[in-house]
Write an enzyme that holds these catalytic residues in place. Structure first.
Site, PDB file in Angstrom:
ATOM      1  N   LEU A  75       0.773  -1.352   0.052  1.00 42.63           N
ATOM      2  CA  LEU A  75       0.046  -0.027   0.040  1.00 42.63           C
ATOM      3  C   LEU A  75       0.937   1.238  -0.050  1.00 42.63           C
ATOM      4  O   LEU A  75       0.313   2.399   0.267  1.00 42.63           O
ATOM      5  CB  LEU A  75      -1.096  -0.015   1.095  1.00 42.63           C
ATOM      6  CG  LEU A  75      -1.853  -1.147   1.104  1.00 42.63           C
ATOM      7  CD1 LEU A  75      -2.795  -1.077   2.610  1.00 42.63           C
ATOM      8  CD2 LEU A  75      -2.642  -1.537   0.093  1.00 42.63           C
ATOM      9  N   CYS A  76       2.028   1.138  -0.260  1.00 42.53           N
ATOM     10  CA  CYS A  76       2.922   2.424  -0.059  1.00 42.53           C
ATOM     11  C   CYS A  76       2.996   2.789  -1.796  1.00 42.53           C
ATOM     12  O   CYS A  76       3.078   2.030  -2.720  1.00 42.53           O
ATOM     13  CB  CYS A  76       4.432   2.084   0.204  1.00 42.53           C
ATOM     14  SG  CYS A  76       5.477   3.385   0.527  1.00 42.53           S
ATOM     15  N   HIS A  77       3.069   4.088  -1.892  1.00 48.01           N
ATOM     16  CA  HIS A  77       2.811   4.768  -3.236  1.00 48.01           C
ATOM     17  C   HIS A  77       4.079   4.615  -4.043  1.00 48.01           C
ATOM     18  O   HIS A  77       5.232   4.673  -3.413  1.00 48.01           O
ATOM     19  CB  HIS A  77       2.705   6.025  -3.381  1.00 48.01           C
ATOM     20  CG  HIS A  77       1.024   6.292  -3.144  1.00 48.01           C
ATOM     21  ND1 HIS A  77       0.450   6.359  -1.514  1.00 48.01           N
ATOM     22  CD2 HIS A  77      -0.147   6.489  -3.747  1.00 48.01           C
ATOM     23  CE1 HIS A  77      -0.730   6.623  -1.385  1.00 48.01           C
ATOM     24  NE2 HIS A  77      -1.048   6.743  -2.787  1.00 48.01           N
ATOM     25  N   MET A 111       9.012   6.378   4.136  1.00 46.13           N
ATOM     26  CA  MET A 111       9.236   4.994   3.995  1.00 46.13           C
ATOM     27  C   MET A 111      10.512   4.817   2.834  1.00 46.13           C
ATOM     28  O   MET A 111      11.179   4.011   3.263  1.00 46.13           O
ATOM     29  CB  MET A 111       8.211   4.535   3.405  1.00 46.13           C
ATOM     30  CG  MET A 111       6.804   4.394   4.436  1.00 46.13           C
ATOM     31  SD  MET A 111       7.309   3.983   5.993  1.00 46.13           S
ATOM     32  CE  MET A 111       7.760   2.138   5.726  1.00 46.13           C
ATOM     33  N   GLU A 112      10.593   5.715   1.855  1.00 46.04           N
ATOM     34  CA  GLU A 112      11.803   5.696   1.126  1.00 46.04           C
ATOM     35  C   GLU A 112      13.100   5.603   1.877  1.00 46.04           C
ATOM     36  O   GLU A 112      14.089   5.000   1.733  1.00 46.04           O
ATOM     37  CB  GLU A 112      11.817   6.432  -0.148  1.00 46.04           C
ATOM     38  CG  GLU A 112      10.571   6.105  -0.978  1.00 46.04           C
ATOM     39  CD  GLU A 112       9.161   6.098  -0.656  1.00 46.04           C
ATOM     40  OE1 GLU A 112       8.274   5.611  -1.244  1.00 46.04           O
ATOM     41  OE2 GLU A 112       8.820   6.757   0.436  1.00 46.04           O
ATOM     42  N   ASP A 126      25.666  -8.381   4.990  1.00 50.27           N
ATOM     43  CA  ASP A 126      26.073  -9.227   4.087  1.00 50.27           C
ATOM     44  C   ASP A 126      27.644  -9.211   3.716  1.00 50.27           C
ATOM     45  O   ASP A 126      28.266 -10.328   3.665  1.00 50.27           O
ATOM     46  CB  ASP A 126      25.172  -9.232   3.209  1.00 50.27           C
ATOM     47  CG  ASP A 126      25.423 -10.165   1.937  1.00 50.27           C
ATOM     48  OD1 ASP A 126      25.480 -11.395   2.387  1.00 50.27           O
ATOM     49  OD2 ASP A 126      25.549  -9.870   0.876  1.00 50.27           O
TER      50      ASP A 126
END
Length: 157
Positions: A75-77, A111-112, A126
């Site tokens: 649901l994140c654009h 969010m980005e 990693d």
């Protein structure tokens, strides 16, 4: 009235309609840390980790992740970002990552920025896990956001 923006009155998930919102310049800054043993930190700092340069690939991974946030977070654009910067600072027992994302658009880039930090730190893990499997990723958080209807917000120090 339903205060949950991503759930309709029937309880069904939905993507928020941002079409009617004004376009404004938006910036988000996120930060997080990966803690590690001193020998691991020294190897990364000197470029002598088993996989070579650690921070270069981690920076690129963070930028790429920010661009893919809409594919990763439900649901994140999907956003056409104007810029993403990923920076690293050596701290006493680890590496701090700061990501800044920006655009001119109808929804924020928090969010980005958070995704960029998360994936950059995962990439460090990693790239250096052969030296230190006990590294700890911690304190990933939003530290500042600007723009949009709610204006500027800064985390408490």
């Amino acid at each position: 009235m339903n205060d949950l923006t991503h759930i309709d009155s029937g309880g069904t998930a939905r993507m928020v309609d941002v079409g009617g919102k004004a376009e404004t310049h938006r910036v988000a800054i996120a930060r997080g840390t990966i803690r590690m043993r001193g020998q691991t930190l020294d190897a990364i700092r000197s470029g002598n980790a088993p996989k070579g340069d650690v921070l270069g690939p981690a920076r690129i991974a963070g930028i790429m992740a920010a661009k893919k946030t809409g594919d990763l977070i439900p649901l994140c654009h999907p956003l056409a970002l104007d810029a993403v910067n990923v920076d690293f600072a050596f701290v006493a027992d680890g590496i701090e990552c700061t990501a800044t994302a920006s655009l001119t658009g109808r929804t924020g880039v928090e969010m980005e920025a958070l995704t960029a930090v998360s994936v950059a730190l995962l990439t460090i893990y990693d790239m250096a896990k052969a030296l230190d499997k006990g590294m700890v990723i911690e304190a990933i958080r939003l530290v500042e956001k600007r723009g949009g209807k709610s204006g500027t917000w800064k985390a408490a120090e």
